[in-house]
Motif scaffolding. Structure first.
Motif, PDB file in Angstrom:
ATOM      1  N   ASP A 181       0.832  -1.206   0.000  1.00  0.00           N
ATOM      2  CA  ASP A 181       0.000   0.000   0.000  1.00  0.00           C
ATOM      3  C   ASP A 181       0.867   1.258   0.000  1.00  0.00           C
ATOM      4  O   ASP A 181       0.605   2.216  -0.732  1.00  0.00           O
ATOM      5  CB  ASP A 181      -0.916   0.025   1.224  1.00  0.00           C
ATOM      6  CG  ASP A 181      -2.094  -0.919   1.102  1.00  0.00           C
ATOM      7  OD1 ASP A 181      -2.264  -1.519   0.027  1.00  0.00           O
ATOM      8  OD2 ASP A 181      -2.843  -1.059   2.086  1.00  0.00           O
ATOM      9  N   CYS A 182       1.910   1.244   0.831  1.00  0.00           N
ATOM     10  CA  CYS A 182       2.788   2.412   0.931  1.00  0.00           C
ATOM     11  C   CYS A 182       3.567   2.607  -0.365  1.00  0.00           C
ATOM     12  O   CYS A 182       3.684   3.733  -0.872  1.00  0.00           O
ATOM     13  CB  CYS A 182       3.748   2.232   2.106  1.00  0.00           C
ATOM     14  SG  CYS A 182       4.716   3.699   2.491  1.00  0.00           S
ATOM     15  N   ALA A 183       4.098   1.532  -0.920  1.00  0.00           N
ATOM     16  CA  ALA A 183       4.876   1.630  -2.158  1.00  0.00           C
ATOM     17  C   ALA A 183       4.011   2.117  -3.312  1.00  0.00           C
ATOM     18  O   ALA A 183       4.456   2.930  -4.142  1.00  0.00           O
ATOM     19  CB  ALA A 183       5.501   0.287  -2.491  1.00  0.00           C
ATOM     20  N   SER A 313      -9.913   4.584   4.208  1.00  0.00           N
ATOM     21  CA  SER A 313     -10.432   4.197   2.887  1.00  0.00           C
ATOM     22  C   SER A 313      -9.346   3.707   1.941  1.00  0.00           C
ATOM     23  O   SER A 313      -9.647   2.974   0.983  1.00  0.00           O
ATOM     24  CB  SER A 313     -11.176   5.377   2.252  1.00  0.00           C
ATOM     25  OG  SER A 313     -10.304   6.485   2.047  1.00  0.00           O
ATOM     26  N   ARG A 314      -8.088   4.108   2.170  1.00  0.00           N
ATOM     27  CA  ARG A 314      -7.013   3.686   1.267  1.00  0.00           C
ATOM     28  C   ARG A 314      -6.330   2.404   1.723  1.00  0.00           C
ATOM     29  O   ARG A 314      -5.394   1.932   1.087  1.00  0.00           O
ATOM     30  CB  ARG A 314      -5.981   4.810   1.134  1.00  0.00           C
ATOM     31  CG  ARG A 314      -6.498   6.021   0.373  1.00  0.00           C
ATOM     32  CD  ARG A 314      -5.481   7.129   0.350  1.00  0.00           C
ATOM     33  NE  ARG A 314      -5.232   7.642   1.699  1.00  0.00           N
ATOM     34  CZ  ARG A 314      -4.301   8.552   2.001  1.00  0.00           C
ATOM     35  NH1 ARG A 314      -3.526   9.015   1.041  1.00  0.00           N
ATOM     36  NH2 ARG A 314      -4.145   8.970   3.235  1.00  0.00           N
ATOM     37  N   ARG A 315      -6.810   1.843   2.822  1.00  0.00           N
ATOM     38  CA  ARG A 315      -6.218   0.606   3.318  1.00  0.00           C
ATOM     39  C   ARG A 315      -6.502  -0.532   2.331  1.00  0.00           C
ATOM     40  O   ARG A 315      -7.620  -0.691   1.846  1.00  0.00           O
ATOM     41  CB  ARG A 315      -6.808   0.275   4.675  1.00  0.00           C
ATOM     42  CG  ARG A 315      -6.193  -0.938   5.329  1.00  0.00           C
ATOM     43  CD  ARG A 315      -6.722  -1.089   6.732  1.00  0.00           C
ATOM     44  NE  ARG A 315      -6.093  -2.192   7.419  1.00  0.00           N
ATOM     45  CZ  ARG A 315      -6.294  -2.492   8.697  1.00  0.00           C
ATOM     46  NH1 ARG A 315      -7.122  -1.744   9.414  1.00  0.00           N
ATOM     47  NH2 ARG A 315      -5.689  -3.505   9.258  1.00  0.00           N
ATOM     48  N   GLY A 316      -5.481  -1.299   2.018  1.00  0.00           N
ATOM     49  CA  GLY A 316      -5.642  -2.395   1.083  1.00  0.00           C
ATOM     50  C   GLY A 316      -5.710  -1.955  -0.362  1.00  0.00           C
ATOM     51  O   GLY A 316      -6.135  -2.725  -1.228  1.00  0.00           O
ATOM     52  N   SER A 317      -5.268  -0.736  -0.651  1.00  0.00           N
ATOM     53  CA  SER A 317      -5.380  -0.190  -2.009  1.00  0.00           C
ATOM     54  C   SER A 317      -4.593  -1.004  -3.031  1.00  0.00           C
ATOM     55  O   SER A 317      -5.033  -1.169  -4.175  1.00  0.00           O
ATOM     56  CB  SER A 317      -4.926   1.272  -2.038  1.00  0.00           C
ATOM     57  OG  SER A 317      -3.611   1.402  -1.526  1.00  0.00           O
TER      58      SER A 317
END
Length: 344
Positions: A181-183, A313-317
């Motif tokens: 997710d971070c990358a 909301s961006r978790r698991g993007s």
């Protein structure tokens, strides 16, 4: 007013750190210094003694890296001053280092606060850079009625050893987020895309510092990289270029592993970790733990407001937005960092 504590939040960036700065800024006892280290950089930590006027210049001069980005039309969301411009502009006066991201986080009148600071700092006596920074933190703490300083910059893991040497009593929090997710977030951020290209320039030329670059080095660079060393460049070189995701996964792994090693080597009581996902899952518990580490009370109203600010909301993007093959490849490049976190 005496400062009770000094804490640095280090990490990769794109890990919920900006949200954390906003949350900390709402605590009545915390002076939240947003992107302070990213803004002042090494130039604000010279050896020897500095006069107040000399120290002021390290805070006032525009940060070259960010100035080039702004002149080129690459505006990061972290550039708070450019959203509500004041008397300084990148193309004329240059935006002072403190004004771009630090002061707008503290006040709606960053130009006025800069003037107040200038009037005080330029008259300070000769002392070391560390003592000047401590005096600045105390001045801002008194100005805003805050007693605990928390500095947070994105992409800050590399600063940690120097900060530990300069402020041996300081505490450190290692903030991290799920690797893929971070990358993925890094890959879409103009700052990290630029960082990746700068790292490529260093790899190709073999220099650690751009001050070591020669004209021959620059001539040998491919045409899509050389312009980045100029005072301004075509933003398409950063925005439109195709970047392999694995480079951002490798960057995340490198920074996370460095952060784990640094925190693990600190004396007991001076290091802590904070996972973004755990903050989303249990915000009250994690923020209560963080407040205790910083040395402030976990005030009920502050916790209520903080919980309302968190957005998961961006978790698991990465898993949602990438193909299975892309996701598997990104996980593989993040594996060294994931293992470092798991071994803790």
């Amino acid at each position: 007013m005496t400062l009770r504590s000094l804490t640095f939040v280090i990490g990769t960036g794109r890990s919920g750190s900006t949200a954390l700065s906003r949350i900390l800024s709402t605590h009545p006892d915390v002076l939240s210094l947003n992107e302070y280290m990213a803004s002042v950089g090494d130039a604000a930590f010279p050896e020897g003694r500095l006069s107040g006027a000399e120290f002021w210049w390290t805070l006032f001069r525009p940060t070259p890296y960010f100035a080039n980005m702004i002149r080129s039309g690459l505006l990061m969301p972290e550039f708070l001053y450019t959203r509500r411009p004041g008397r300084y502009t990148a193309r004329t006066t240059g935006i002072p280092a403190l004004s771009l991201m630090v002061l707008p986080h503290l006040t709606d009148d960053p130009d006025g606060l800069l003037d107040e600071l200038r009037a005080s700092v330029t008259d300070w006596p000769d002392r070391s850079a560390a003592e000047h920074h401590e005096a600045l933190f105390a001045w801002l703490g008194a100005r805003f009625g805050r007693t605990a300083v928390v500095e947070r910059s994105g992409y800050s893991t590399g600063w940690a050893p120097g900060l530990r040497e300069t402020f041996p009593y300081a505490k450190f929090v290692h903030l991290h987020r799920d690797g893929p997710d971070c990358a993925l977030s890094m890959s879409r951020h103009v700052g990290y895309r630029t960082i990746t290209l700068i790292r490529e320039i260093r790899e190709r030329t073999g220099v650690a510092d751009f001050a070591e670059l020669t004209a021959e080095h620059v001539r040998a660079l491919p045409p899509e990289l050389a312009p980045l060393l100029a005072g301004s460049f075509d933003p398409a070189l950063v925005r439109d270029r195709e970047f392999p995701l694995h480079r951002f996964g490798a960057l995340w792994s490198e920074l996370v592993a460095d952060g784990v090693r640094f925190i693990d080597a600190l004396p007991v009581g001076q290091g802590a970790t904070l996972a973004y996902e755990e903050l989303l899952d249990a915000p009250r518990e994690e923020l209560t733990r963080l407040a205790a580490f910083i040395g402030v009370e976990p005030l009920p109203r502050w916790l209520d407001d903080a919980c309302a600010q968190l957005d998961g909301s961006r978790r698991g993007s990465a898993a949602k937005e990438l193909t299975a093959a892309e996701f598997d490849g990104l996980k593989e490049s993040c594996a060294p960092g994931t293992r470092a976190l798991s071994a803790r």
